[in-house]
Design a protein around this motif. Structure first.
Motif: not given
Length: 245
Positions: A196-214
């Protein structure tokens, strides 16, 4: 939002729902909350950039959620400590308490220990030595070194990489390491937590191009940590009344 992003969300949702079949009701609810809140962040990112900025700002929606789930994780560990401590030795007590305190510290640091919530001014020390003039340690500057980058980014990334990837392997493959991990009461991630963590990490980091996506990723991390300590892989070994003294 592009068709490619929509497809990625759809596939991620299907994968997570497929993995959830072996979770308890509470764990399923938490996993669904995680998925929906991440999808919401992606939707807002593509539809309302100014509102997205507010969601991921200091003391914003996702930072507060991160703090809440870190506190939940800490309180869960404290509850288990007091429930099972009489069945285990000193090393177990030390390990569980350290993990509980670490989660509590992380929750407090996320919101600068309630500084802005309660409108408390920083002391002169923090005004002079904190990059954001806040009452917290992770934004401290020692000389020209930012502790946030050195310790809370680089070092913690290595530590949690070991925790999520290496520790479960050691627990499964080495009897000596399994005994050591259990002796210290360290909650080990189950495979489903990692998936789940890997899936969610990819889901967050790939489409969101923003400095504070972390900020969104940190929220996902806090929620996964709660799932781990709630029902770890070694729950029978470290949180049980049977066969322990």
């Amino acid at each position: 939002m592009t068709t490619k992003v929509k497809n990625r969300i759809y596939i991620s949702g299907l994968l997570i729902f497929a993995f959830m079949k072996n979770l308890s009701v509470l764990e399923k609810i938490i996993a669904i909350i995680l998925l929906l809140t991440v999808i919401y962040a992606i939707y807002v990112f593509f539809t309302d950039s100014s509102f997205f900025d507010r969601l991921v700002e200091e003391d914003g929606f996702y930072e507060n959620l991160t703090s809440i789930f870190l506190f939940f994780t800490s309180f869960t560990l404290f509850f288990k400590f007091f429930k099972y401590q009489k069945y285990y030795g000193m090393l177990w007590k030390i390990g569980v308490l350290l993990m509980a305190l670490g989660m509590f510290f992380g929750g407090g640091e996320e919101i600068s220990w309630g500084q802005r919530i309660f409108n408390v001014q920083s002391s002169e020390f923090f005004k002079e030595n904190n990059a954001q003039q806040e009452t917290n340690l992770h934004n401290m500057v020692v000389g020209d070194v930012k502790l946030n980058k050195l310790i809370f980014s680089n070092l913690m990334s290595i530590c949690f990489g070991i925790y999520f990837l290496v520790l479960p392997l050691l627990w499964n493959k080495s009897a000596k390491m399994k005994n050591l991990i259990d002796t210290f009461g360290i909650s080990v991630a189950r495979p489903i937590h990692l998936y789940i963590f890997v899936i969610i990490t990819v889901l967050i980091l790939v489409p969101i191009n923003h400095a504070r996506k972390w900020e969104i990723w940190e929220y996902a991390f806090a929620l996964i940590m709660f799932l781990i300590v709630y029902n770890p892989l070694n729950i029978k070994e470290i949180f049980s009344k049977e066969n322990h003294s």
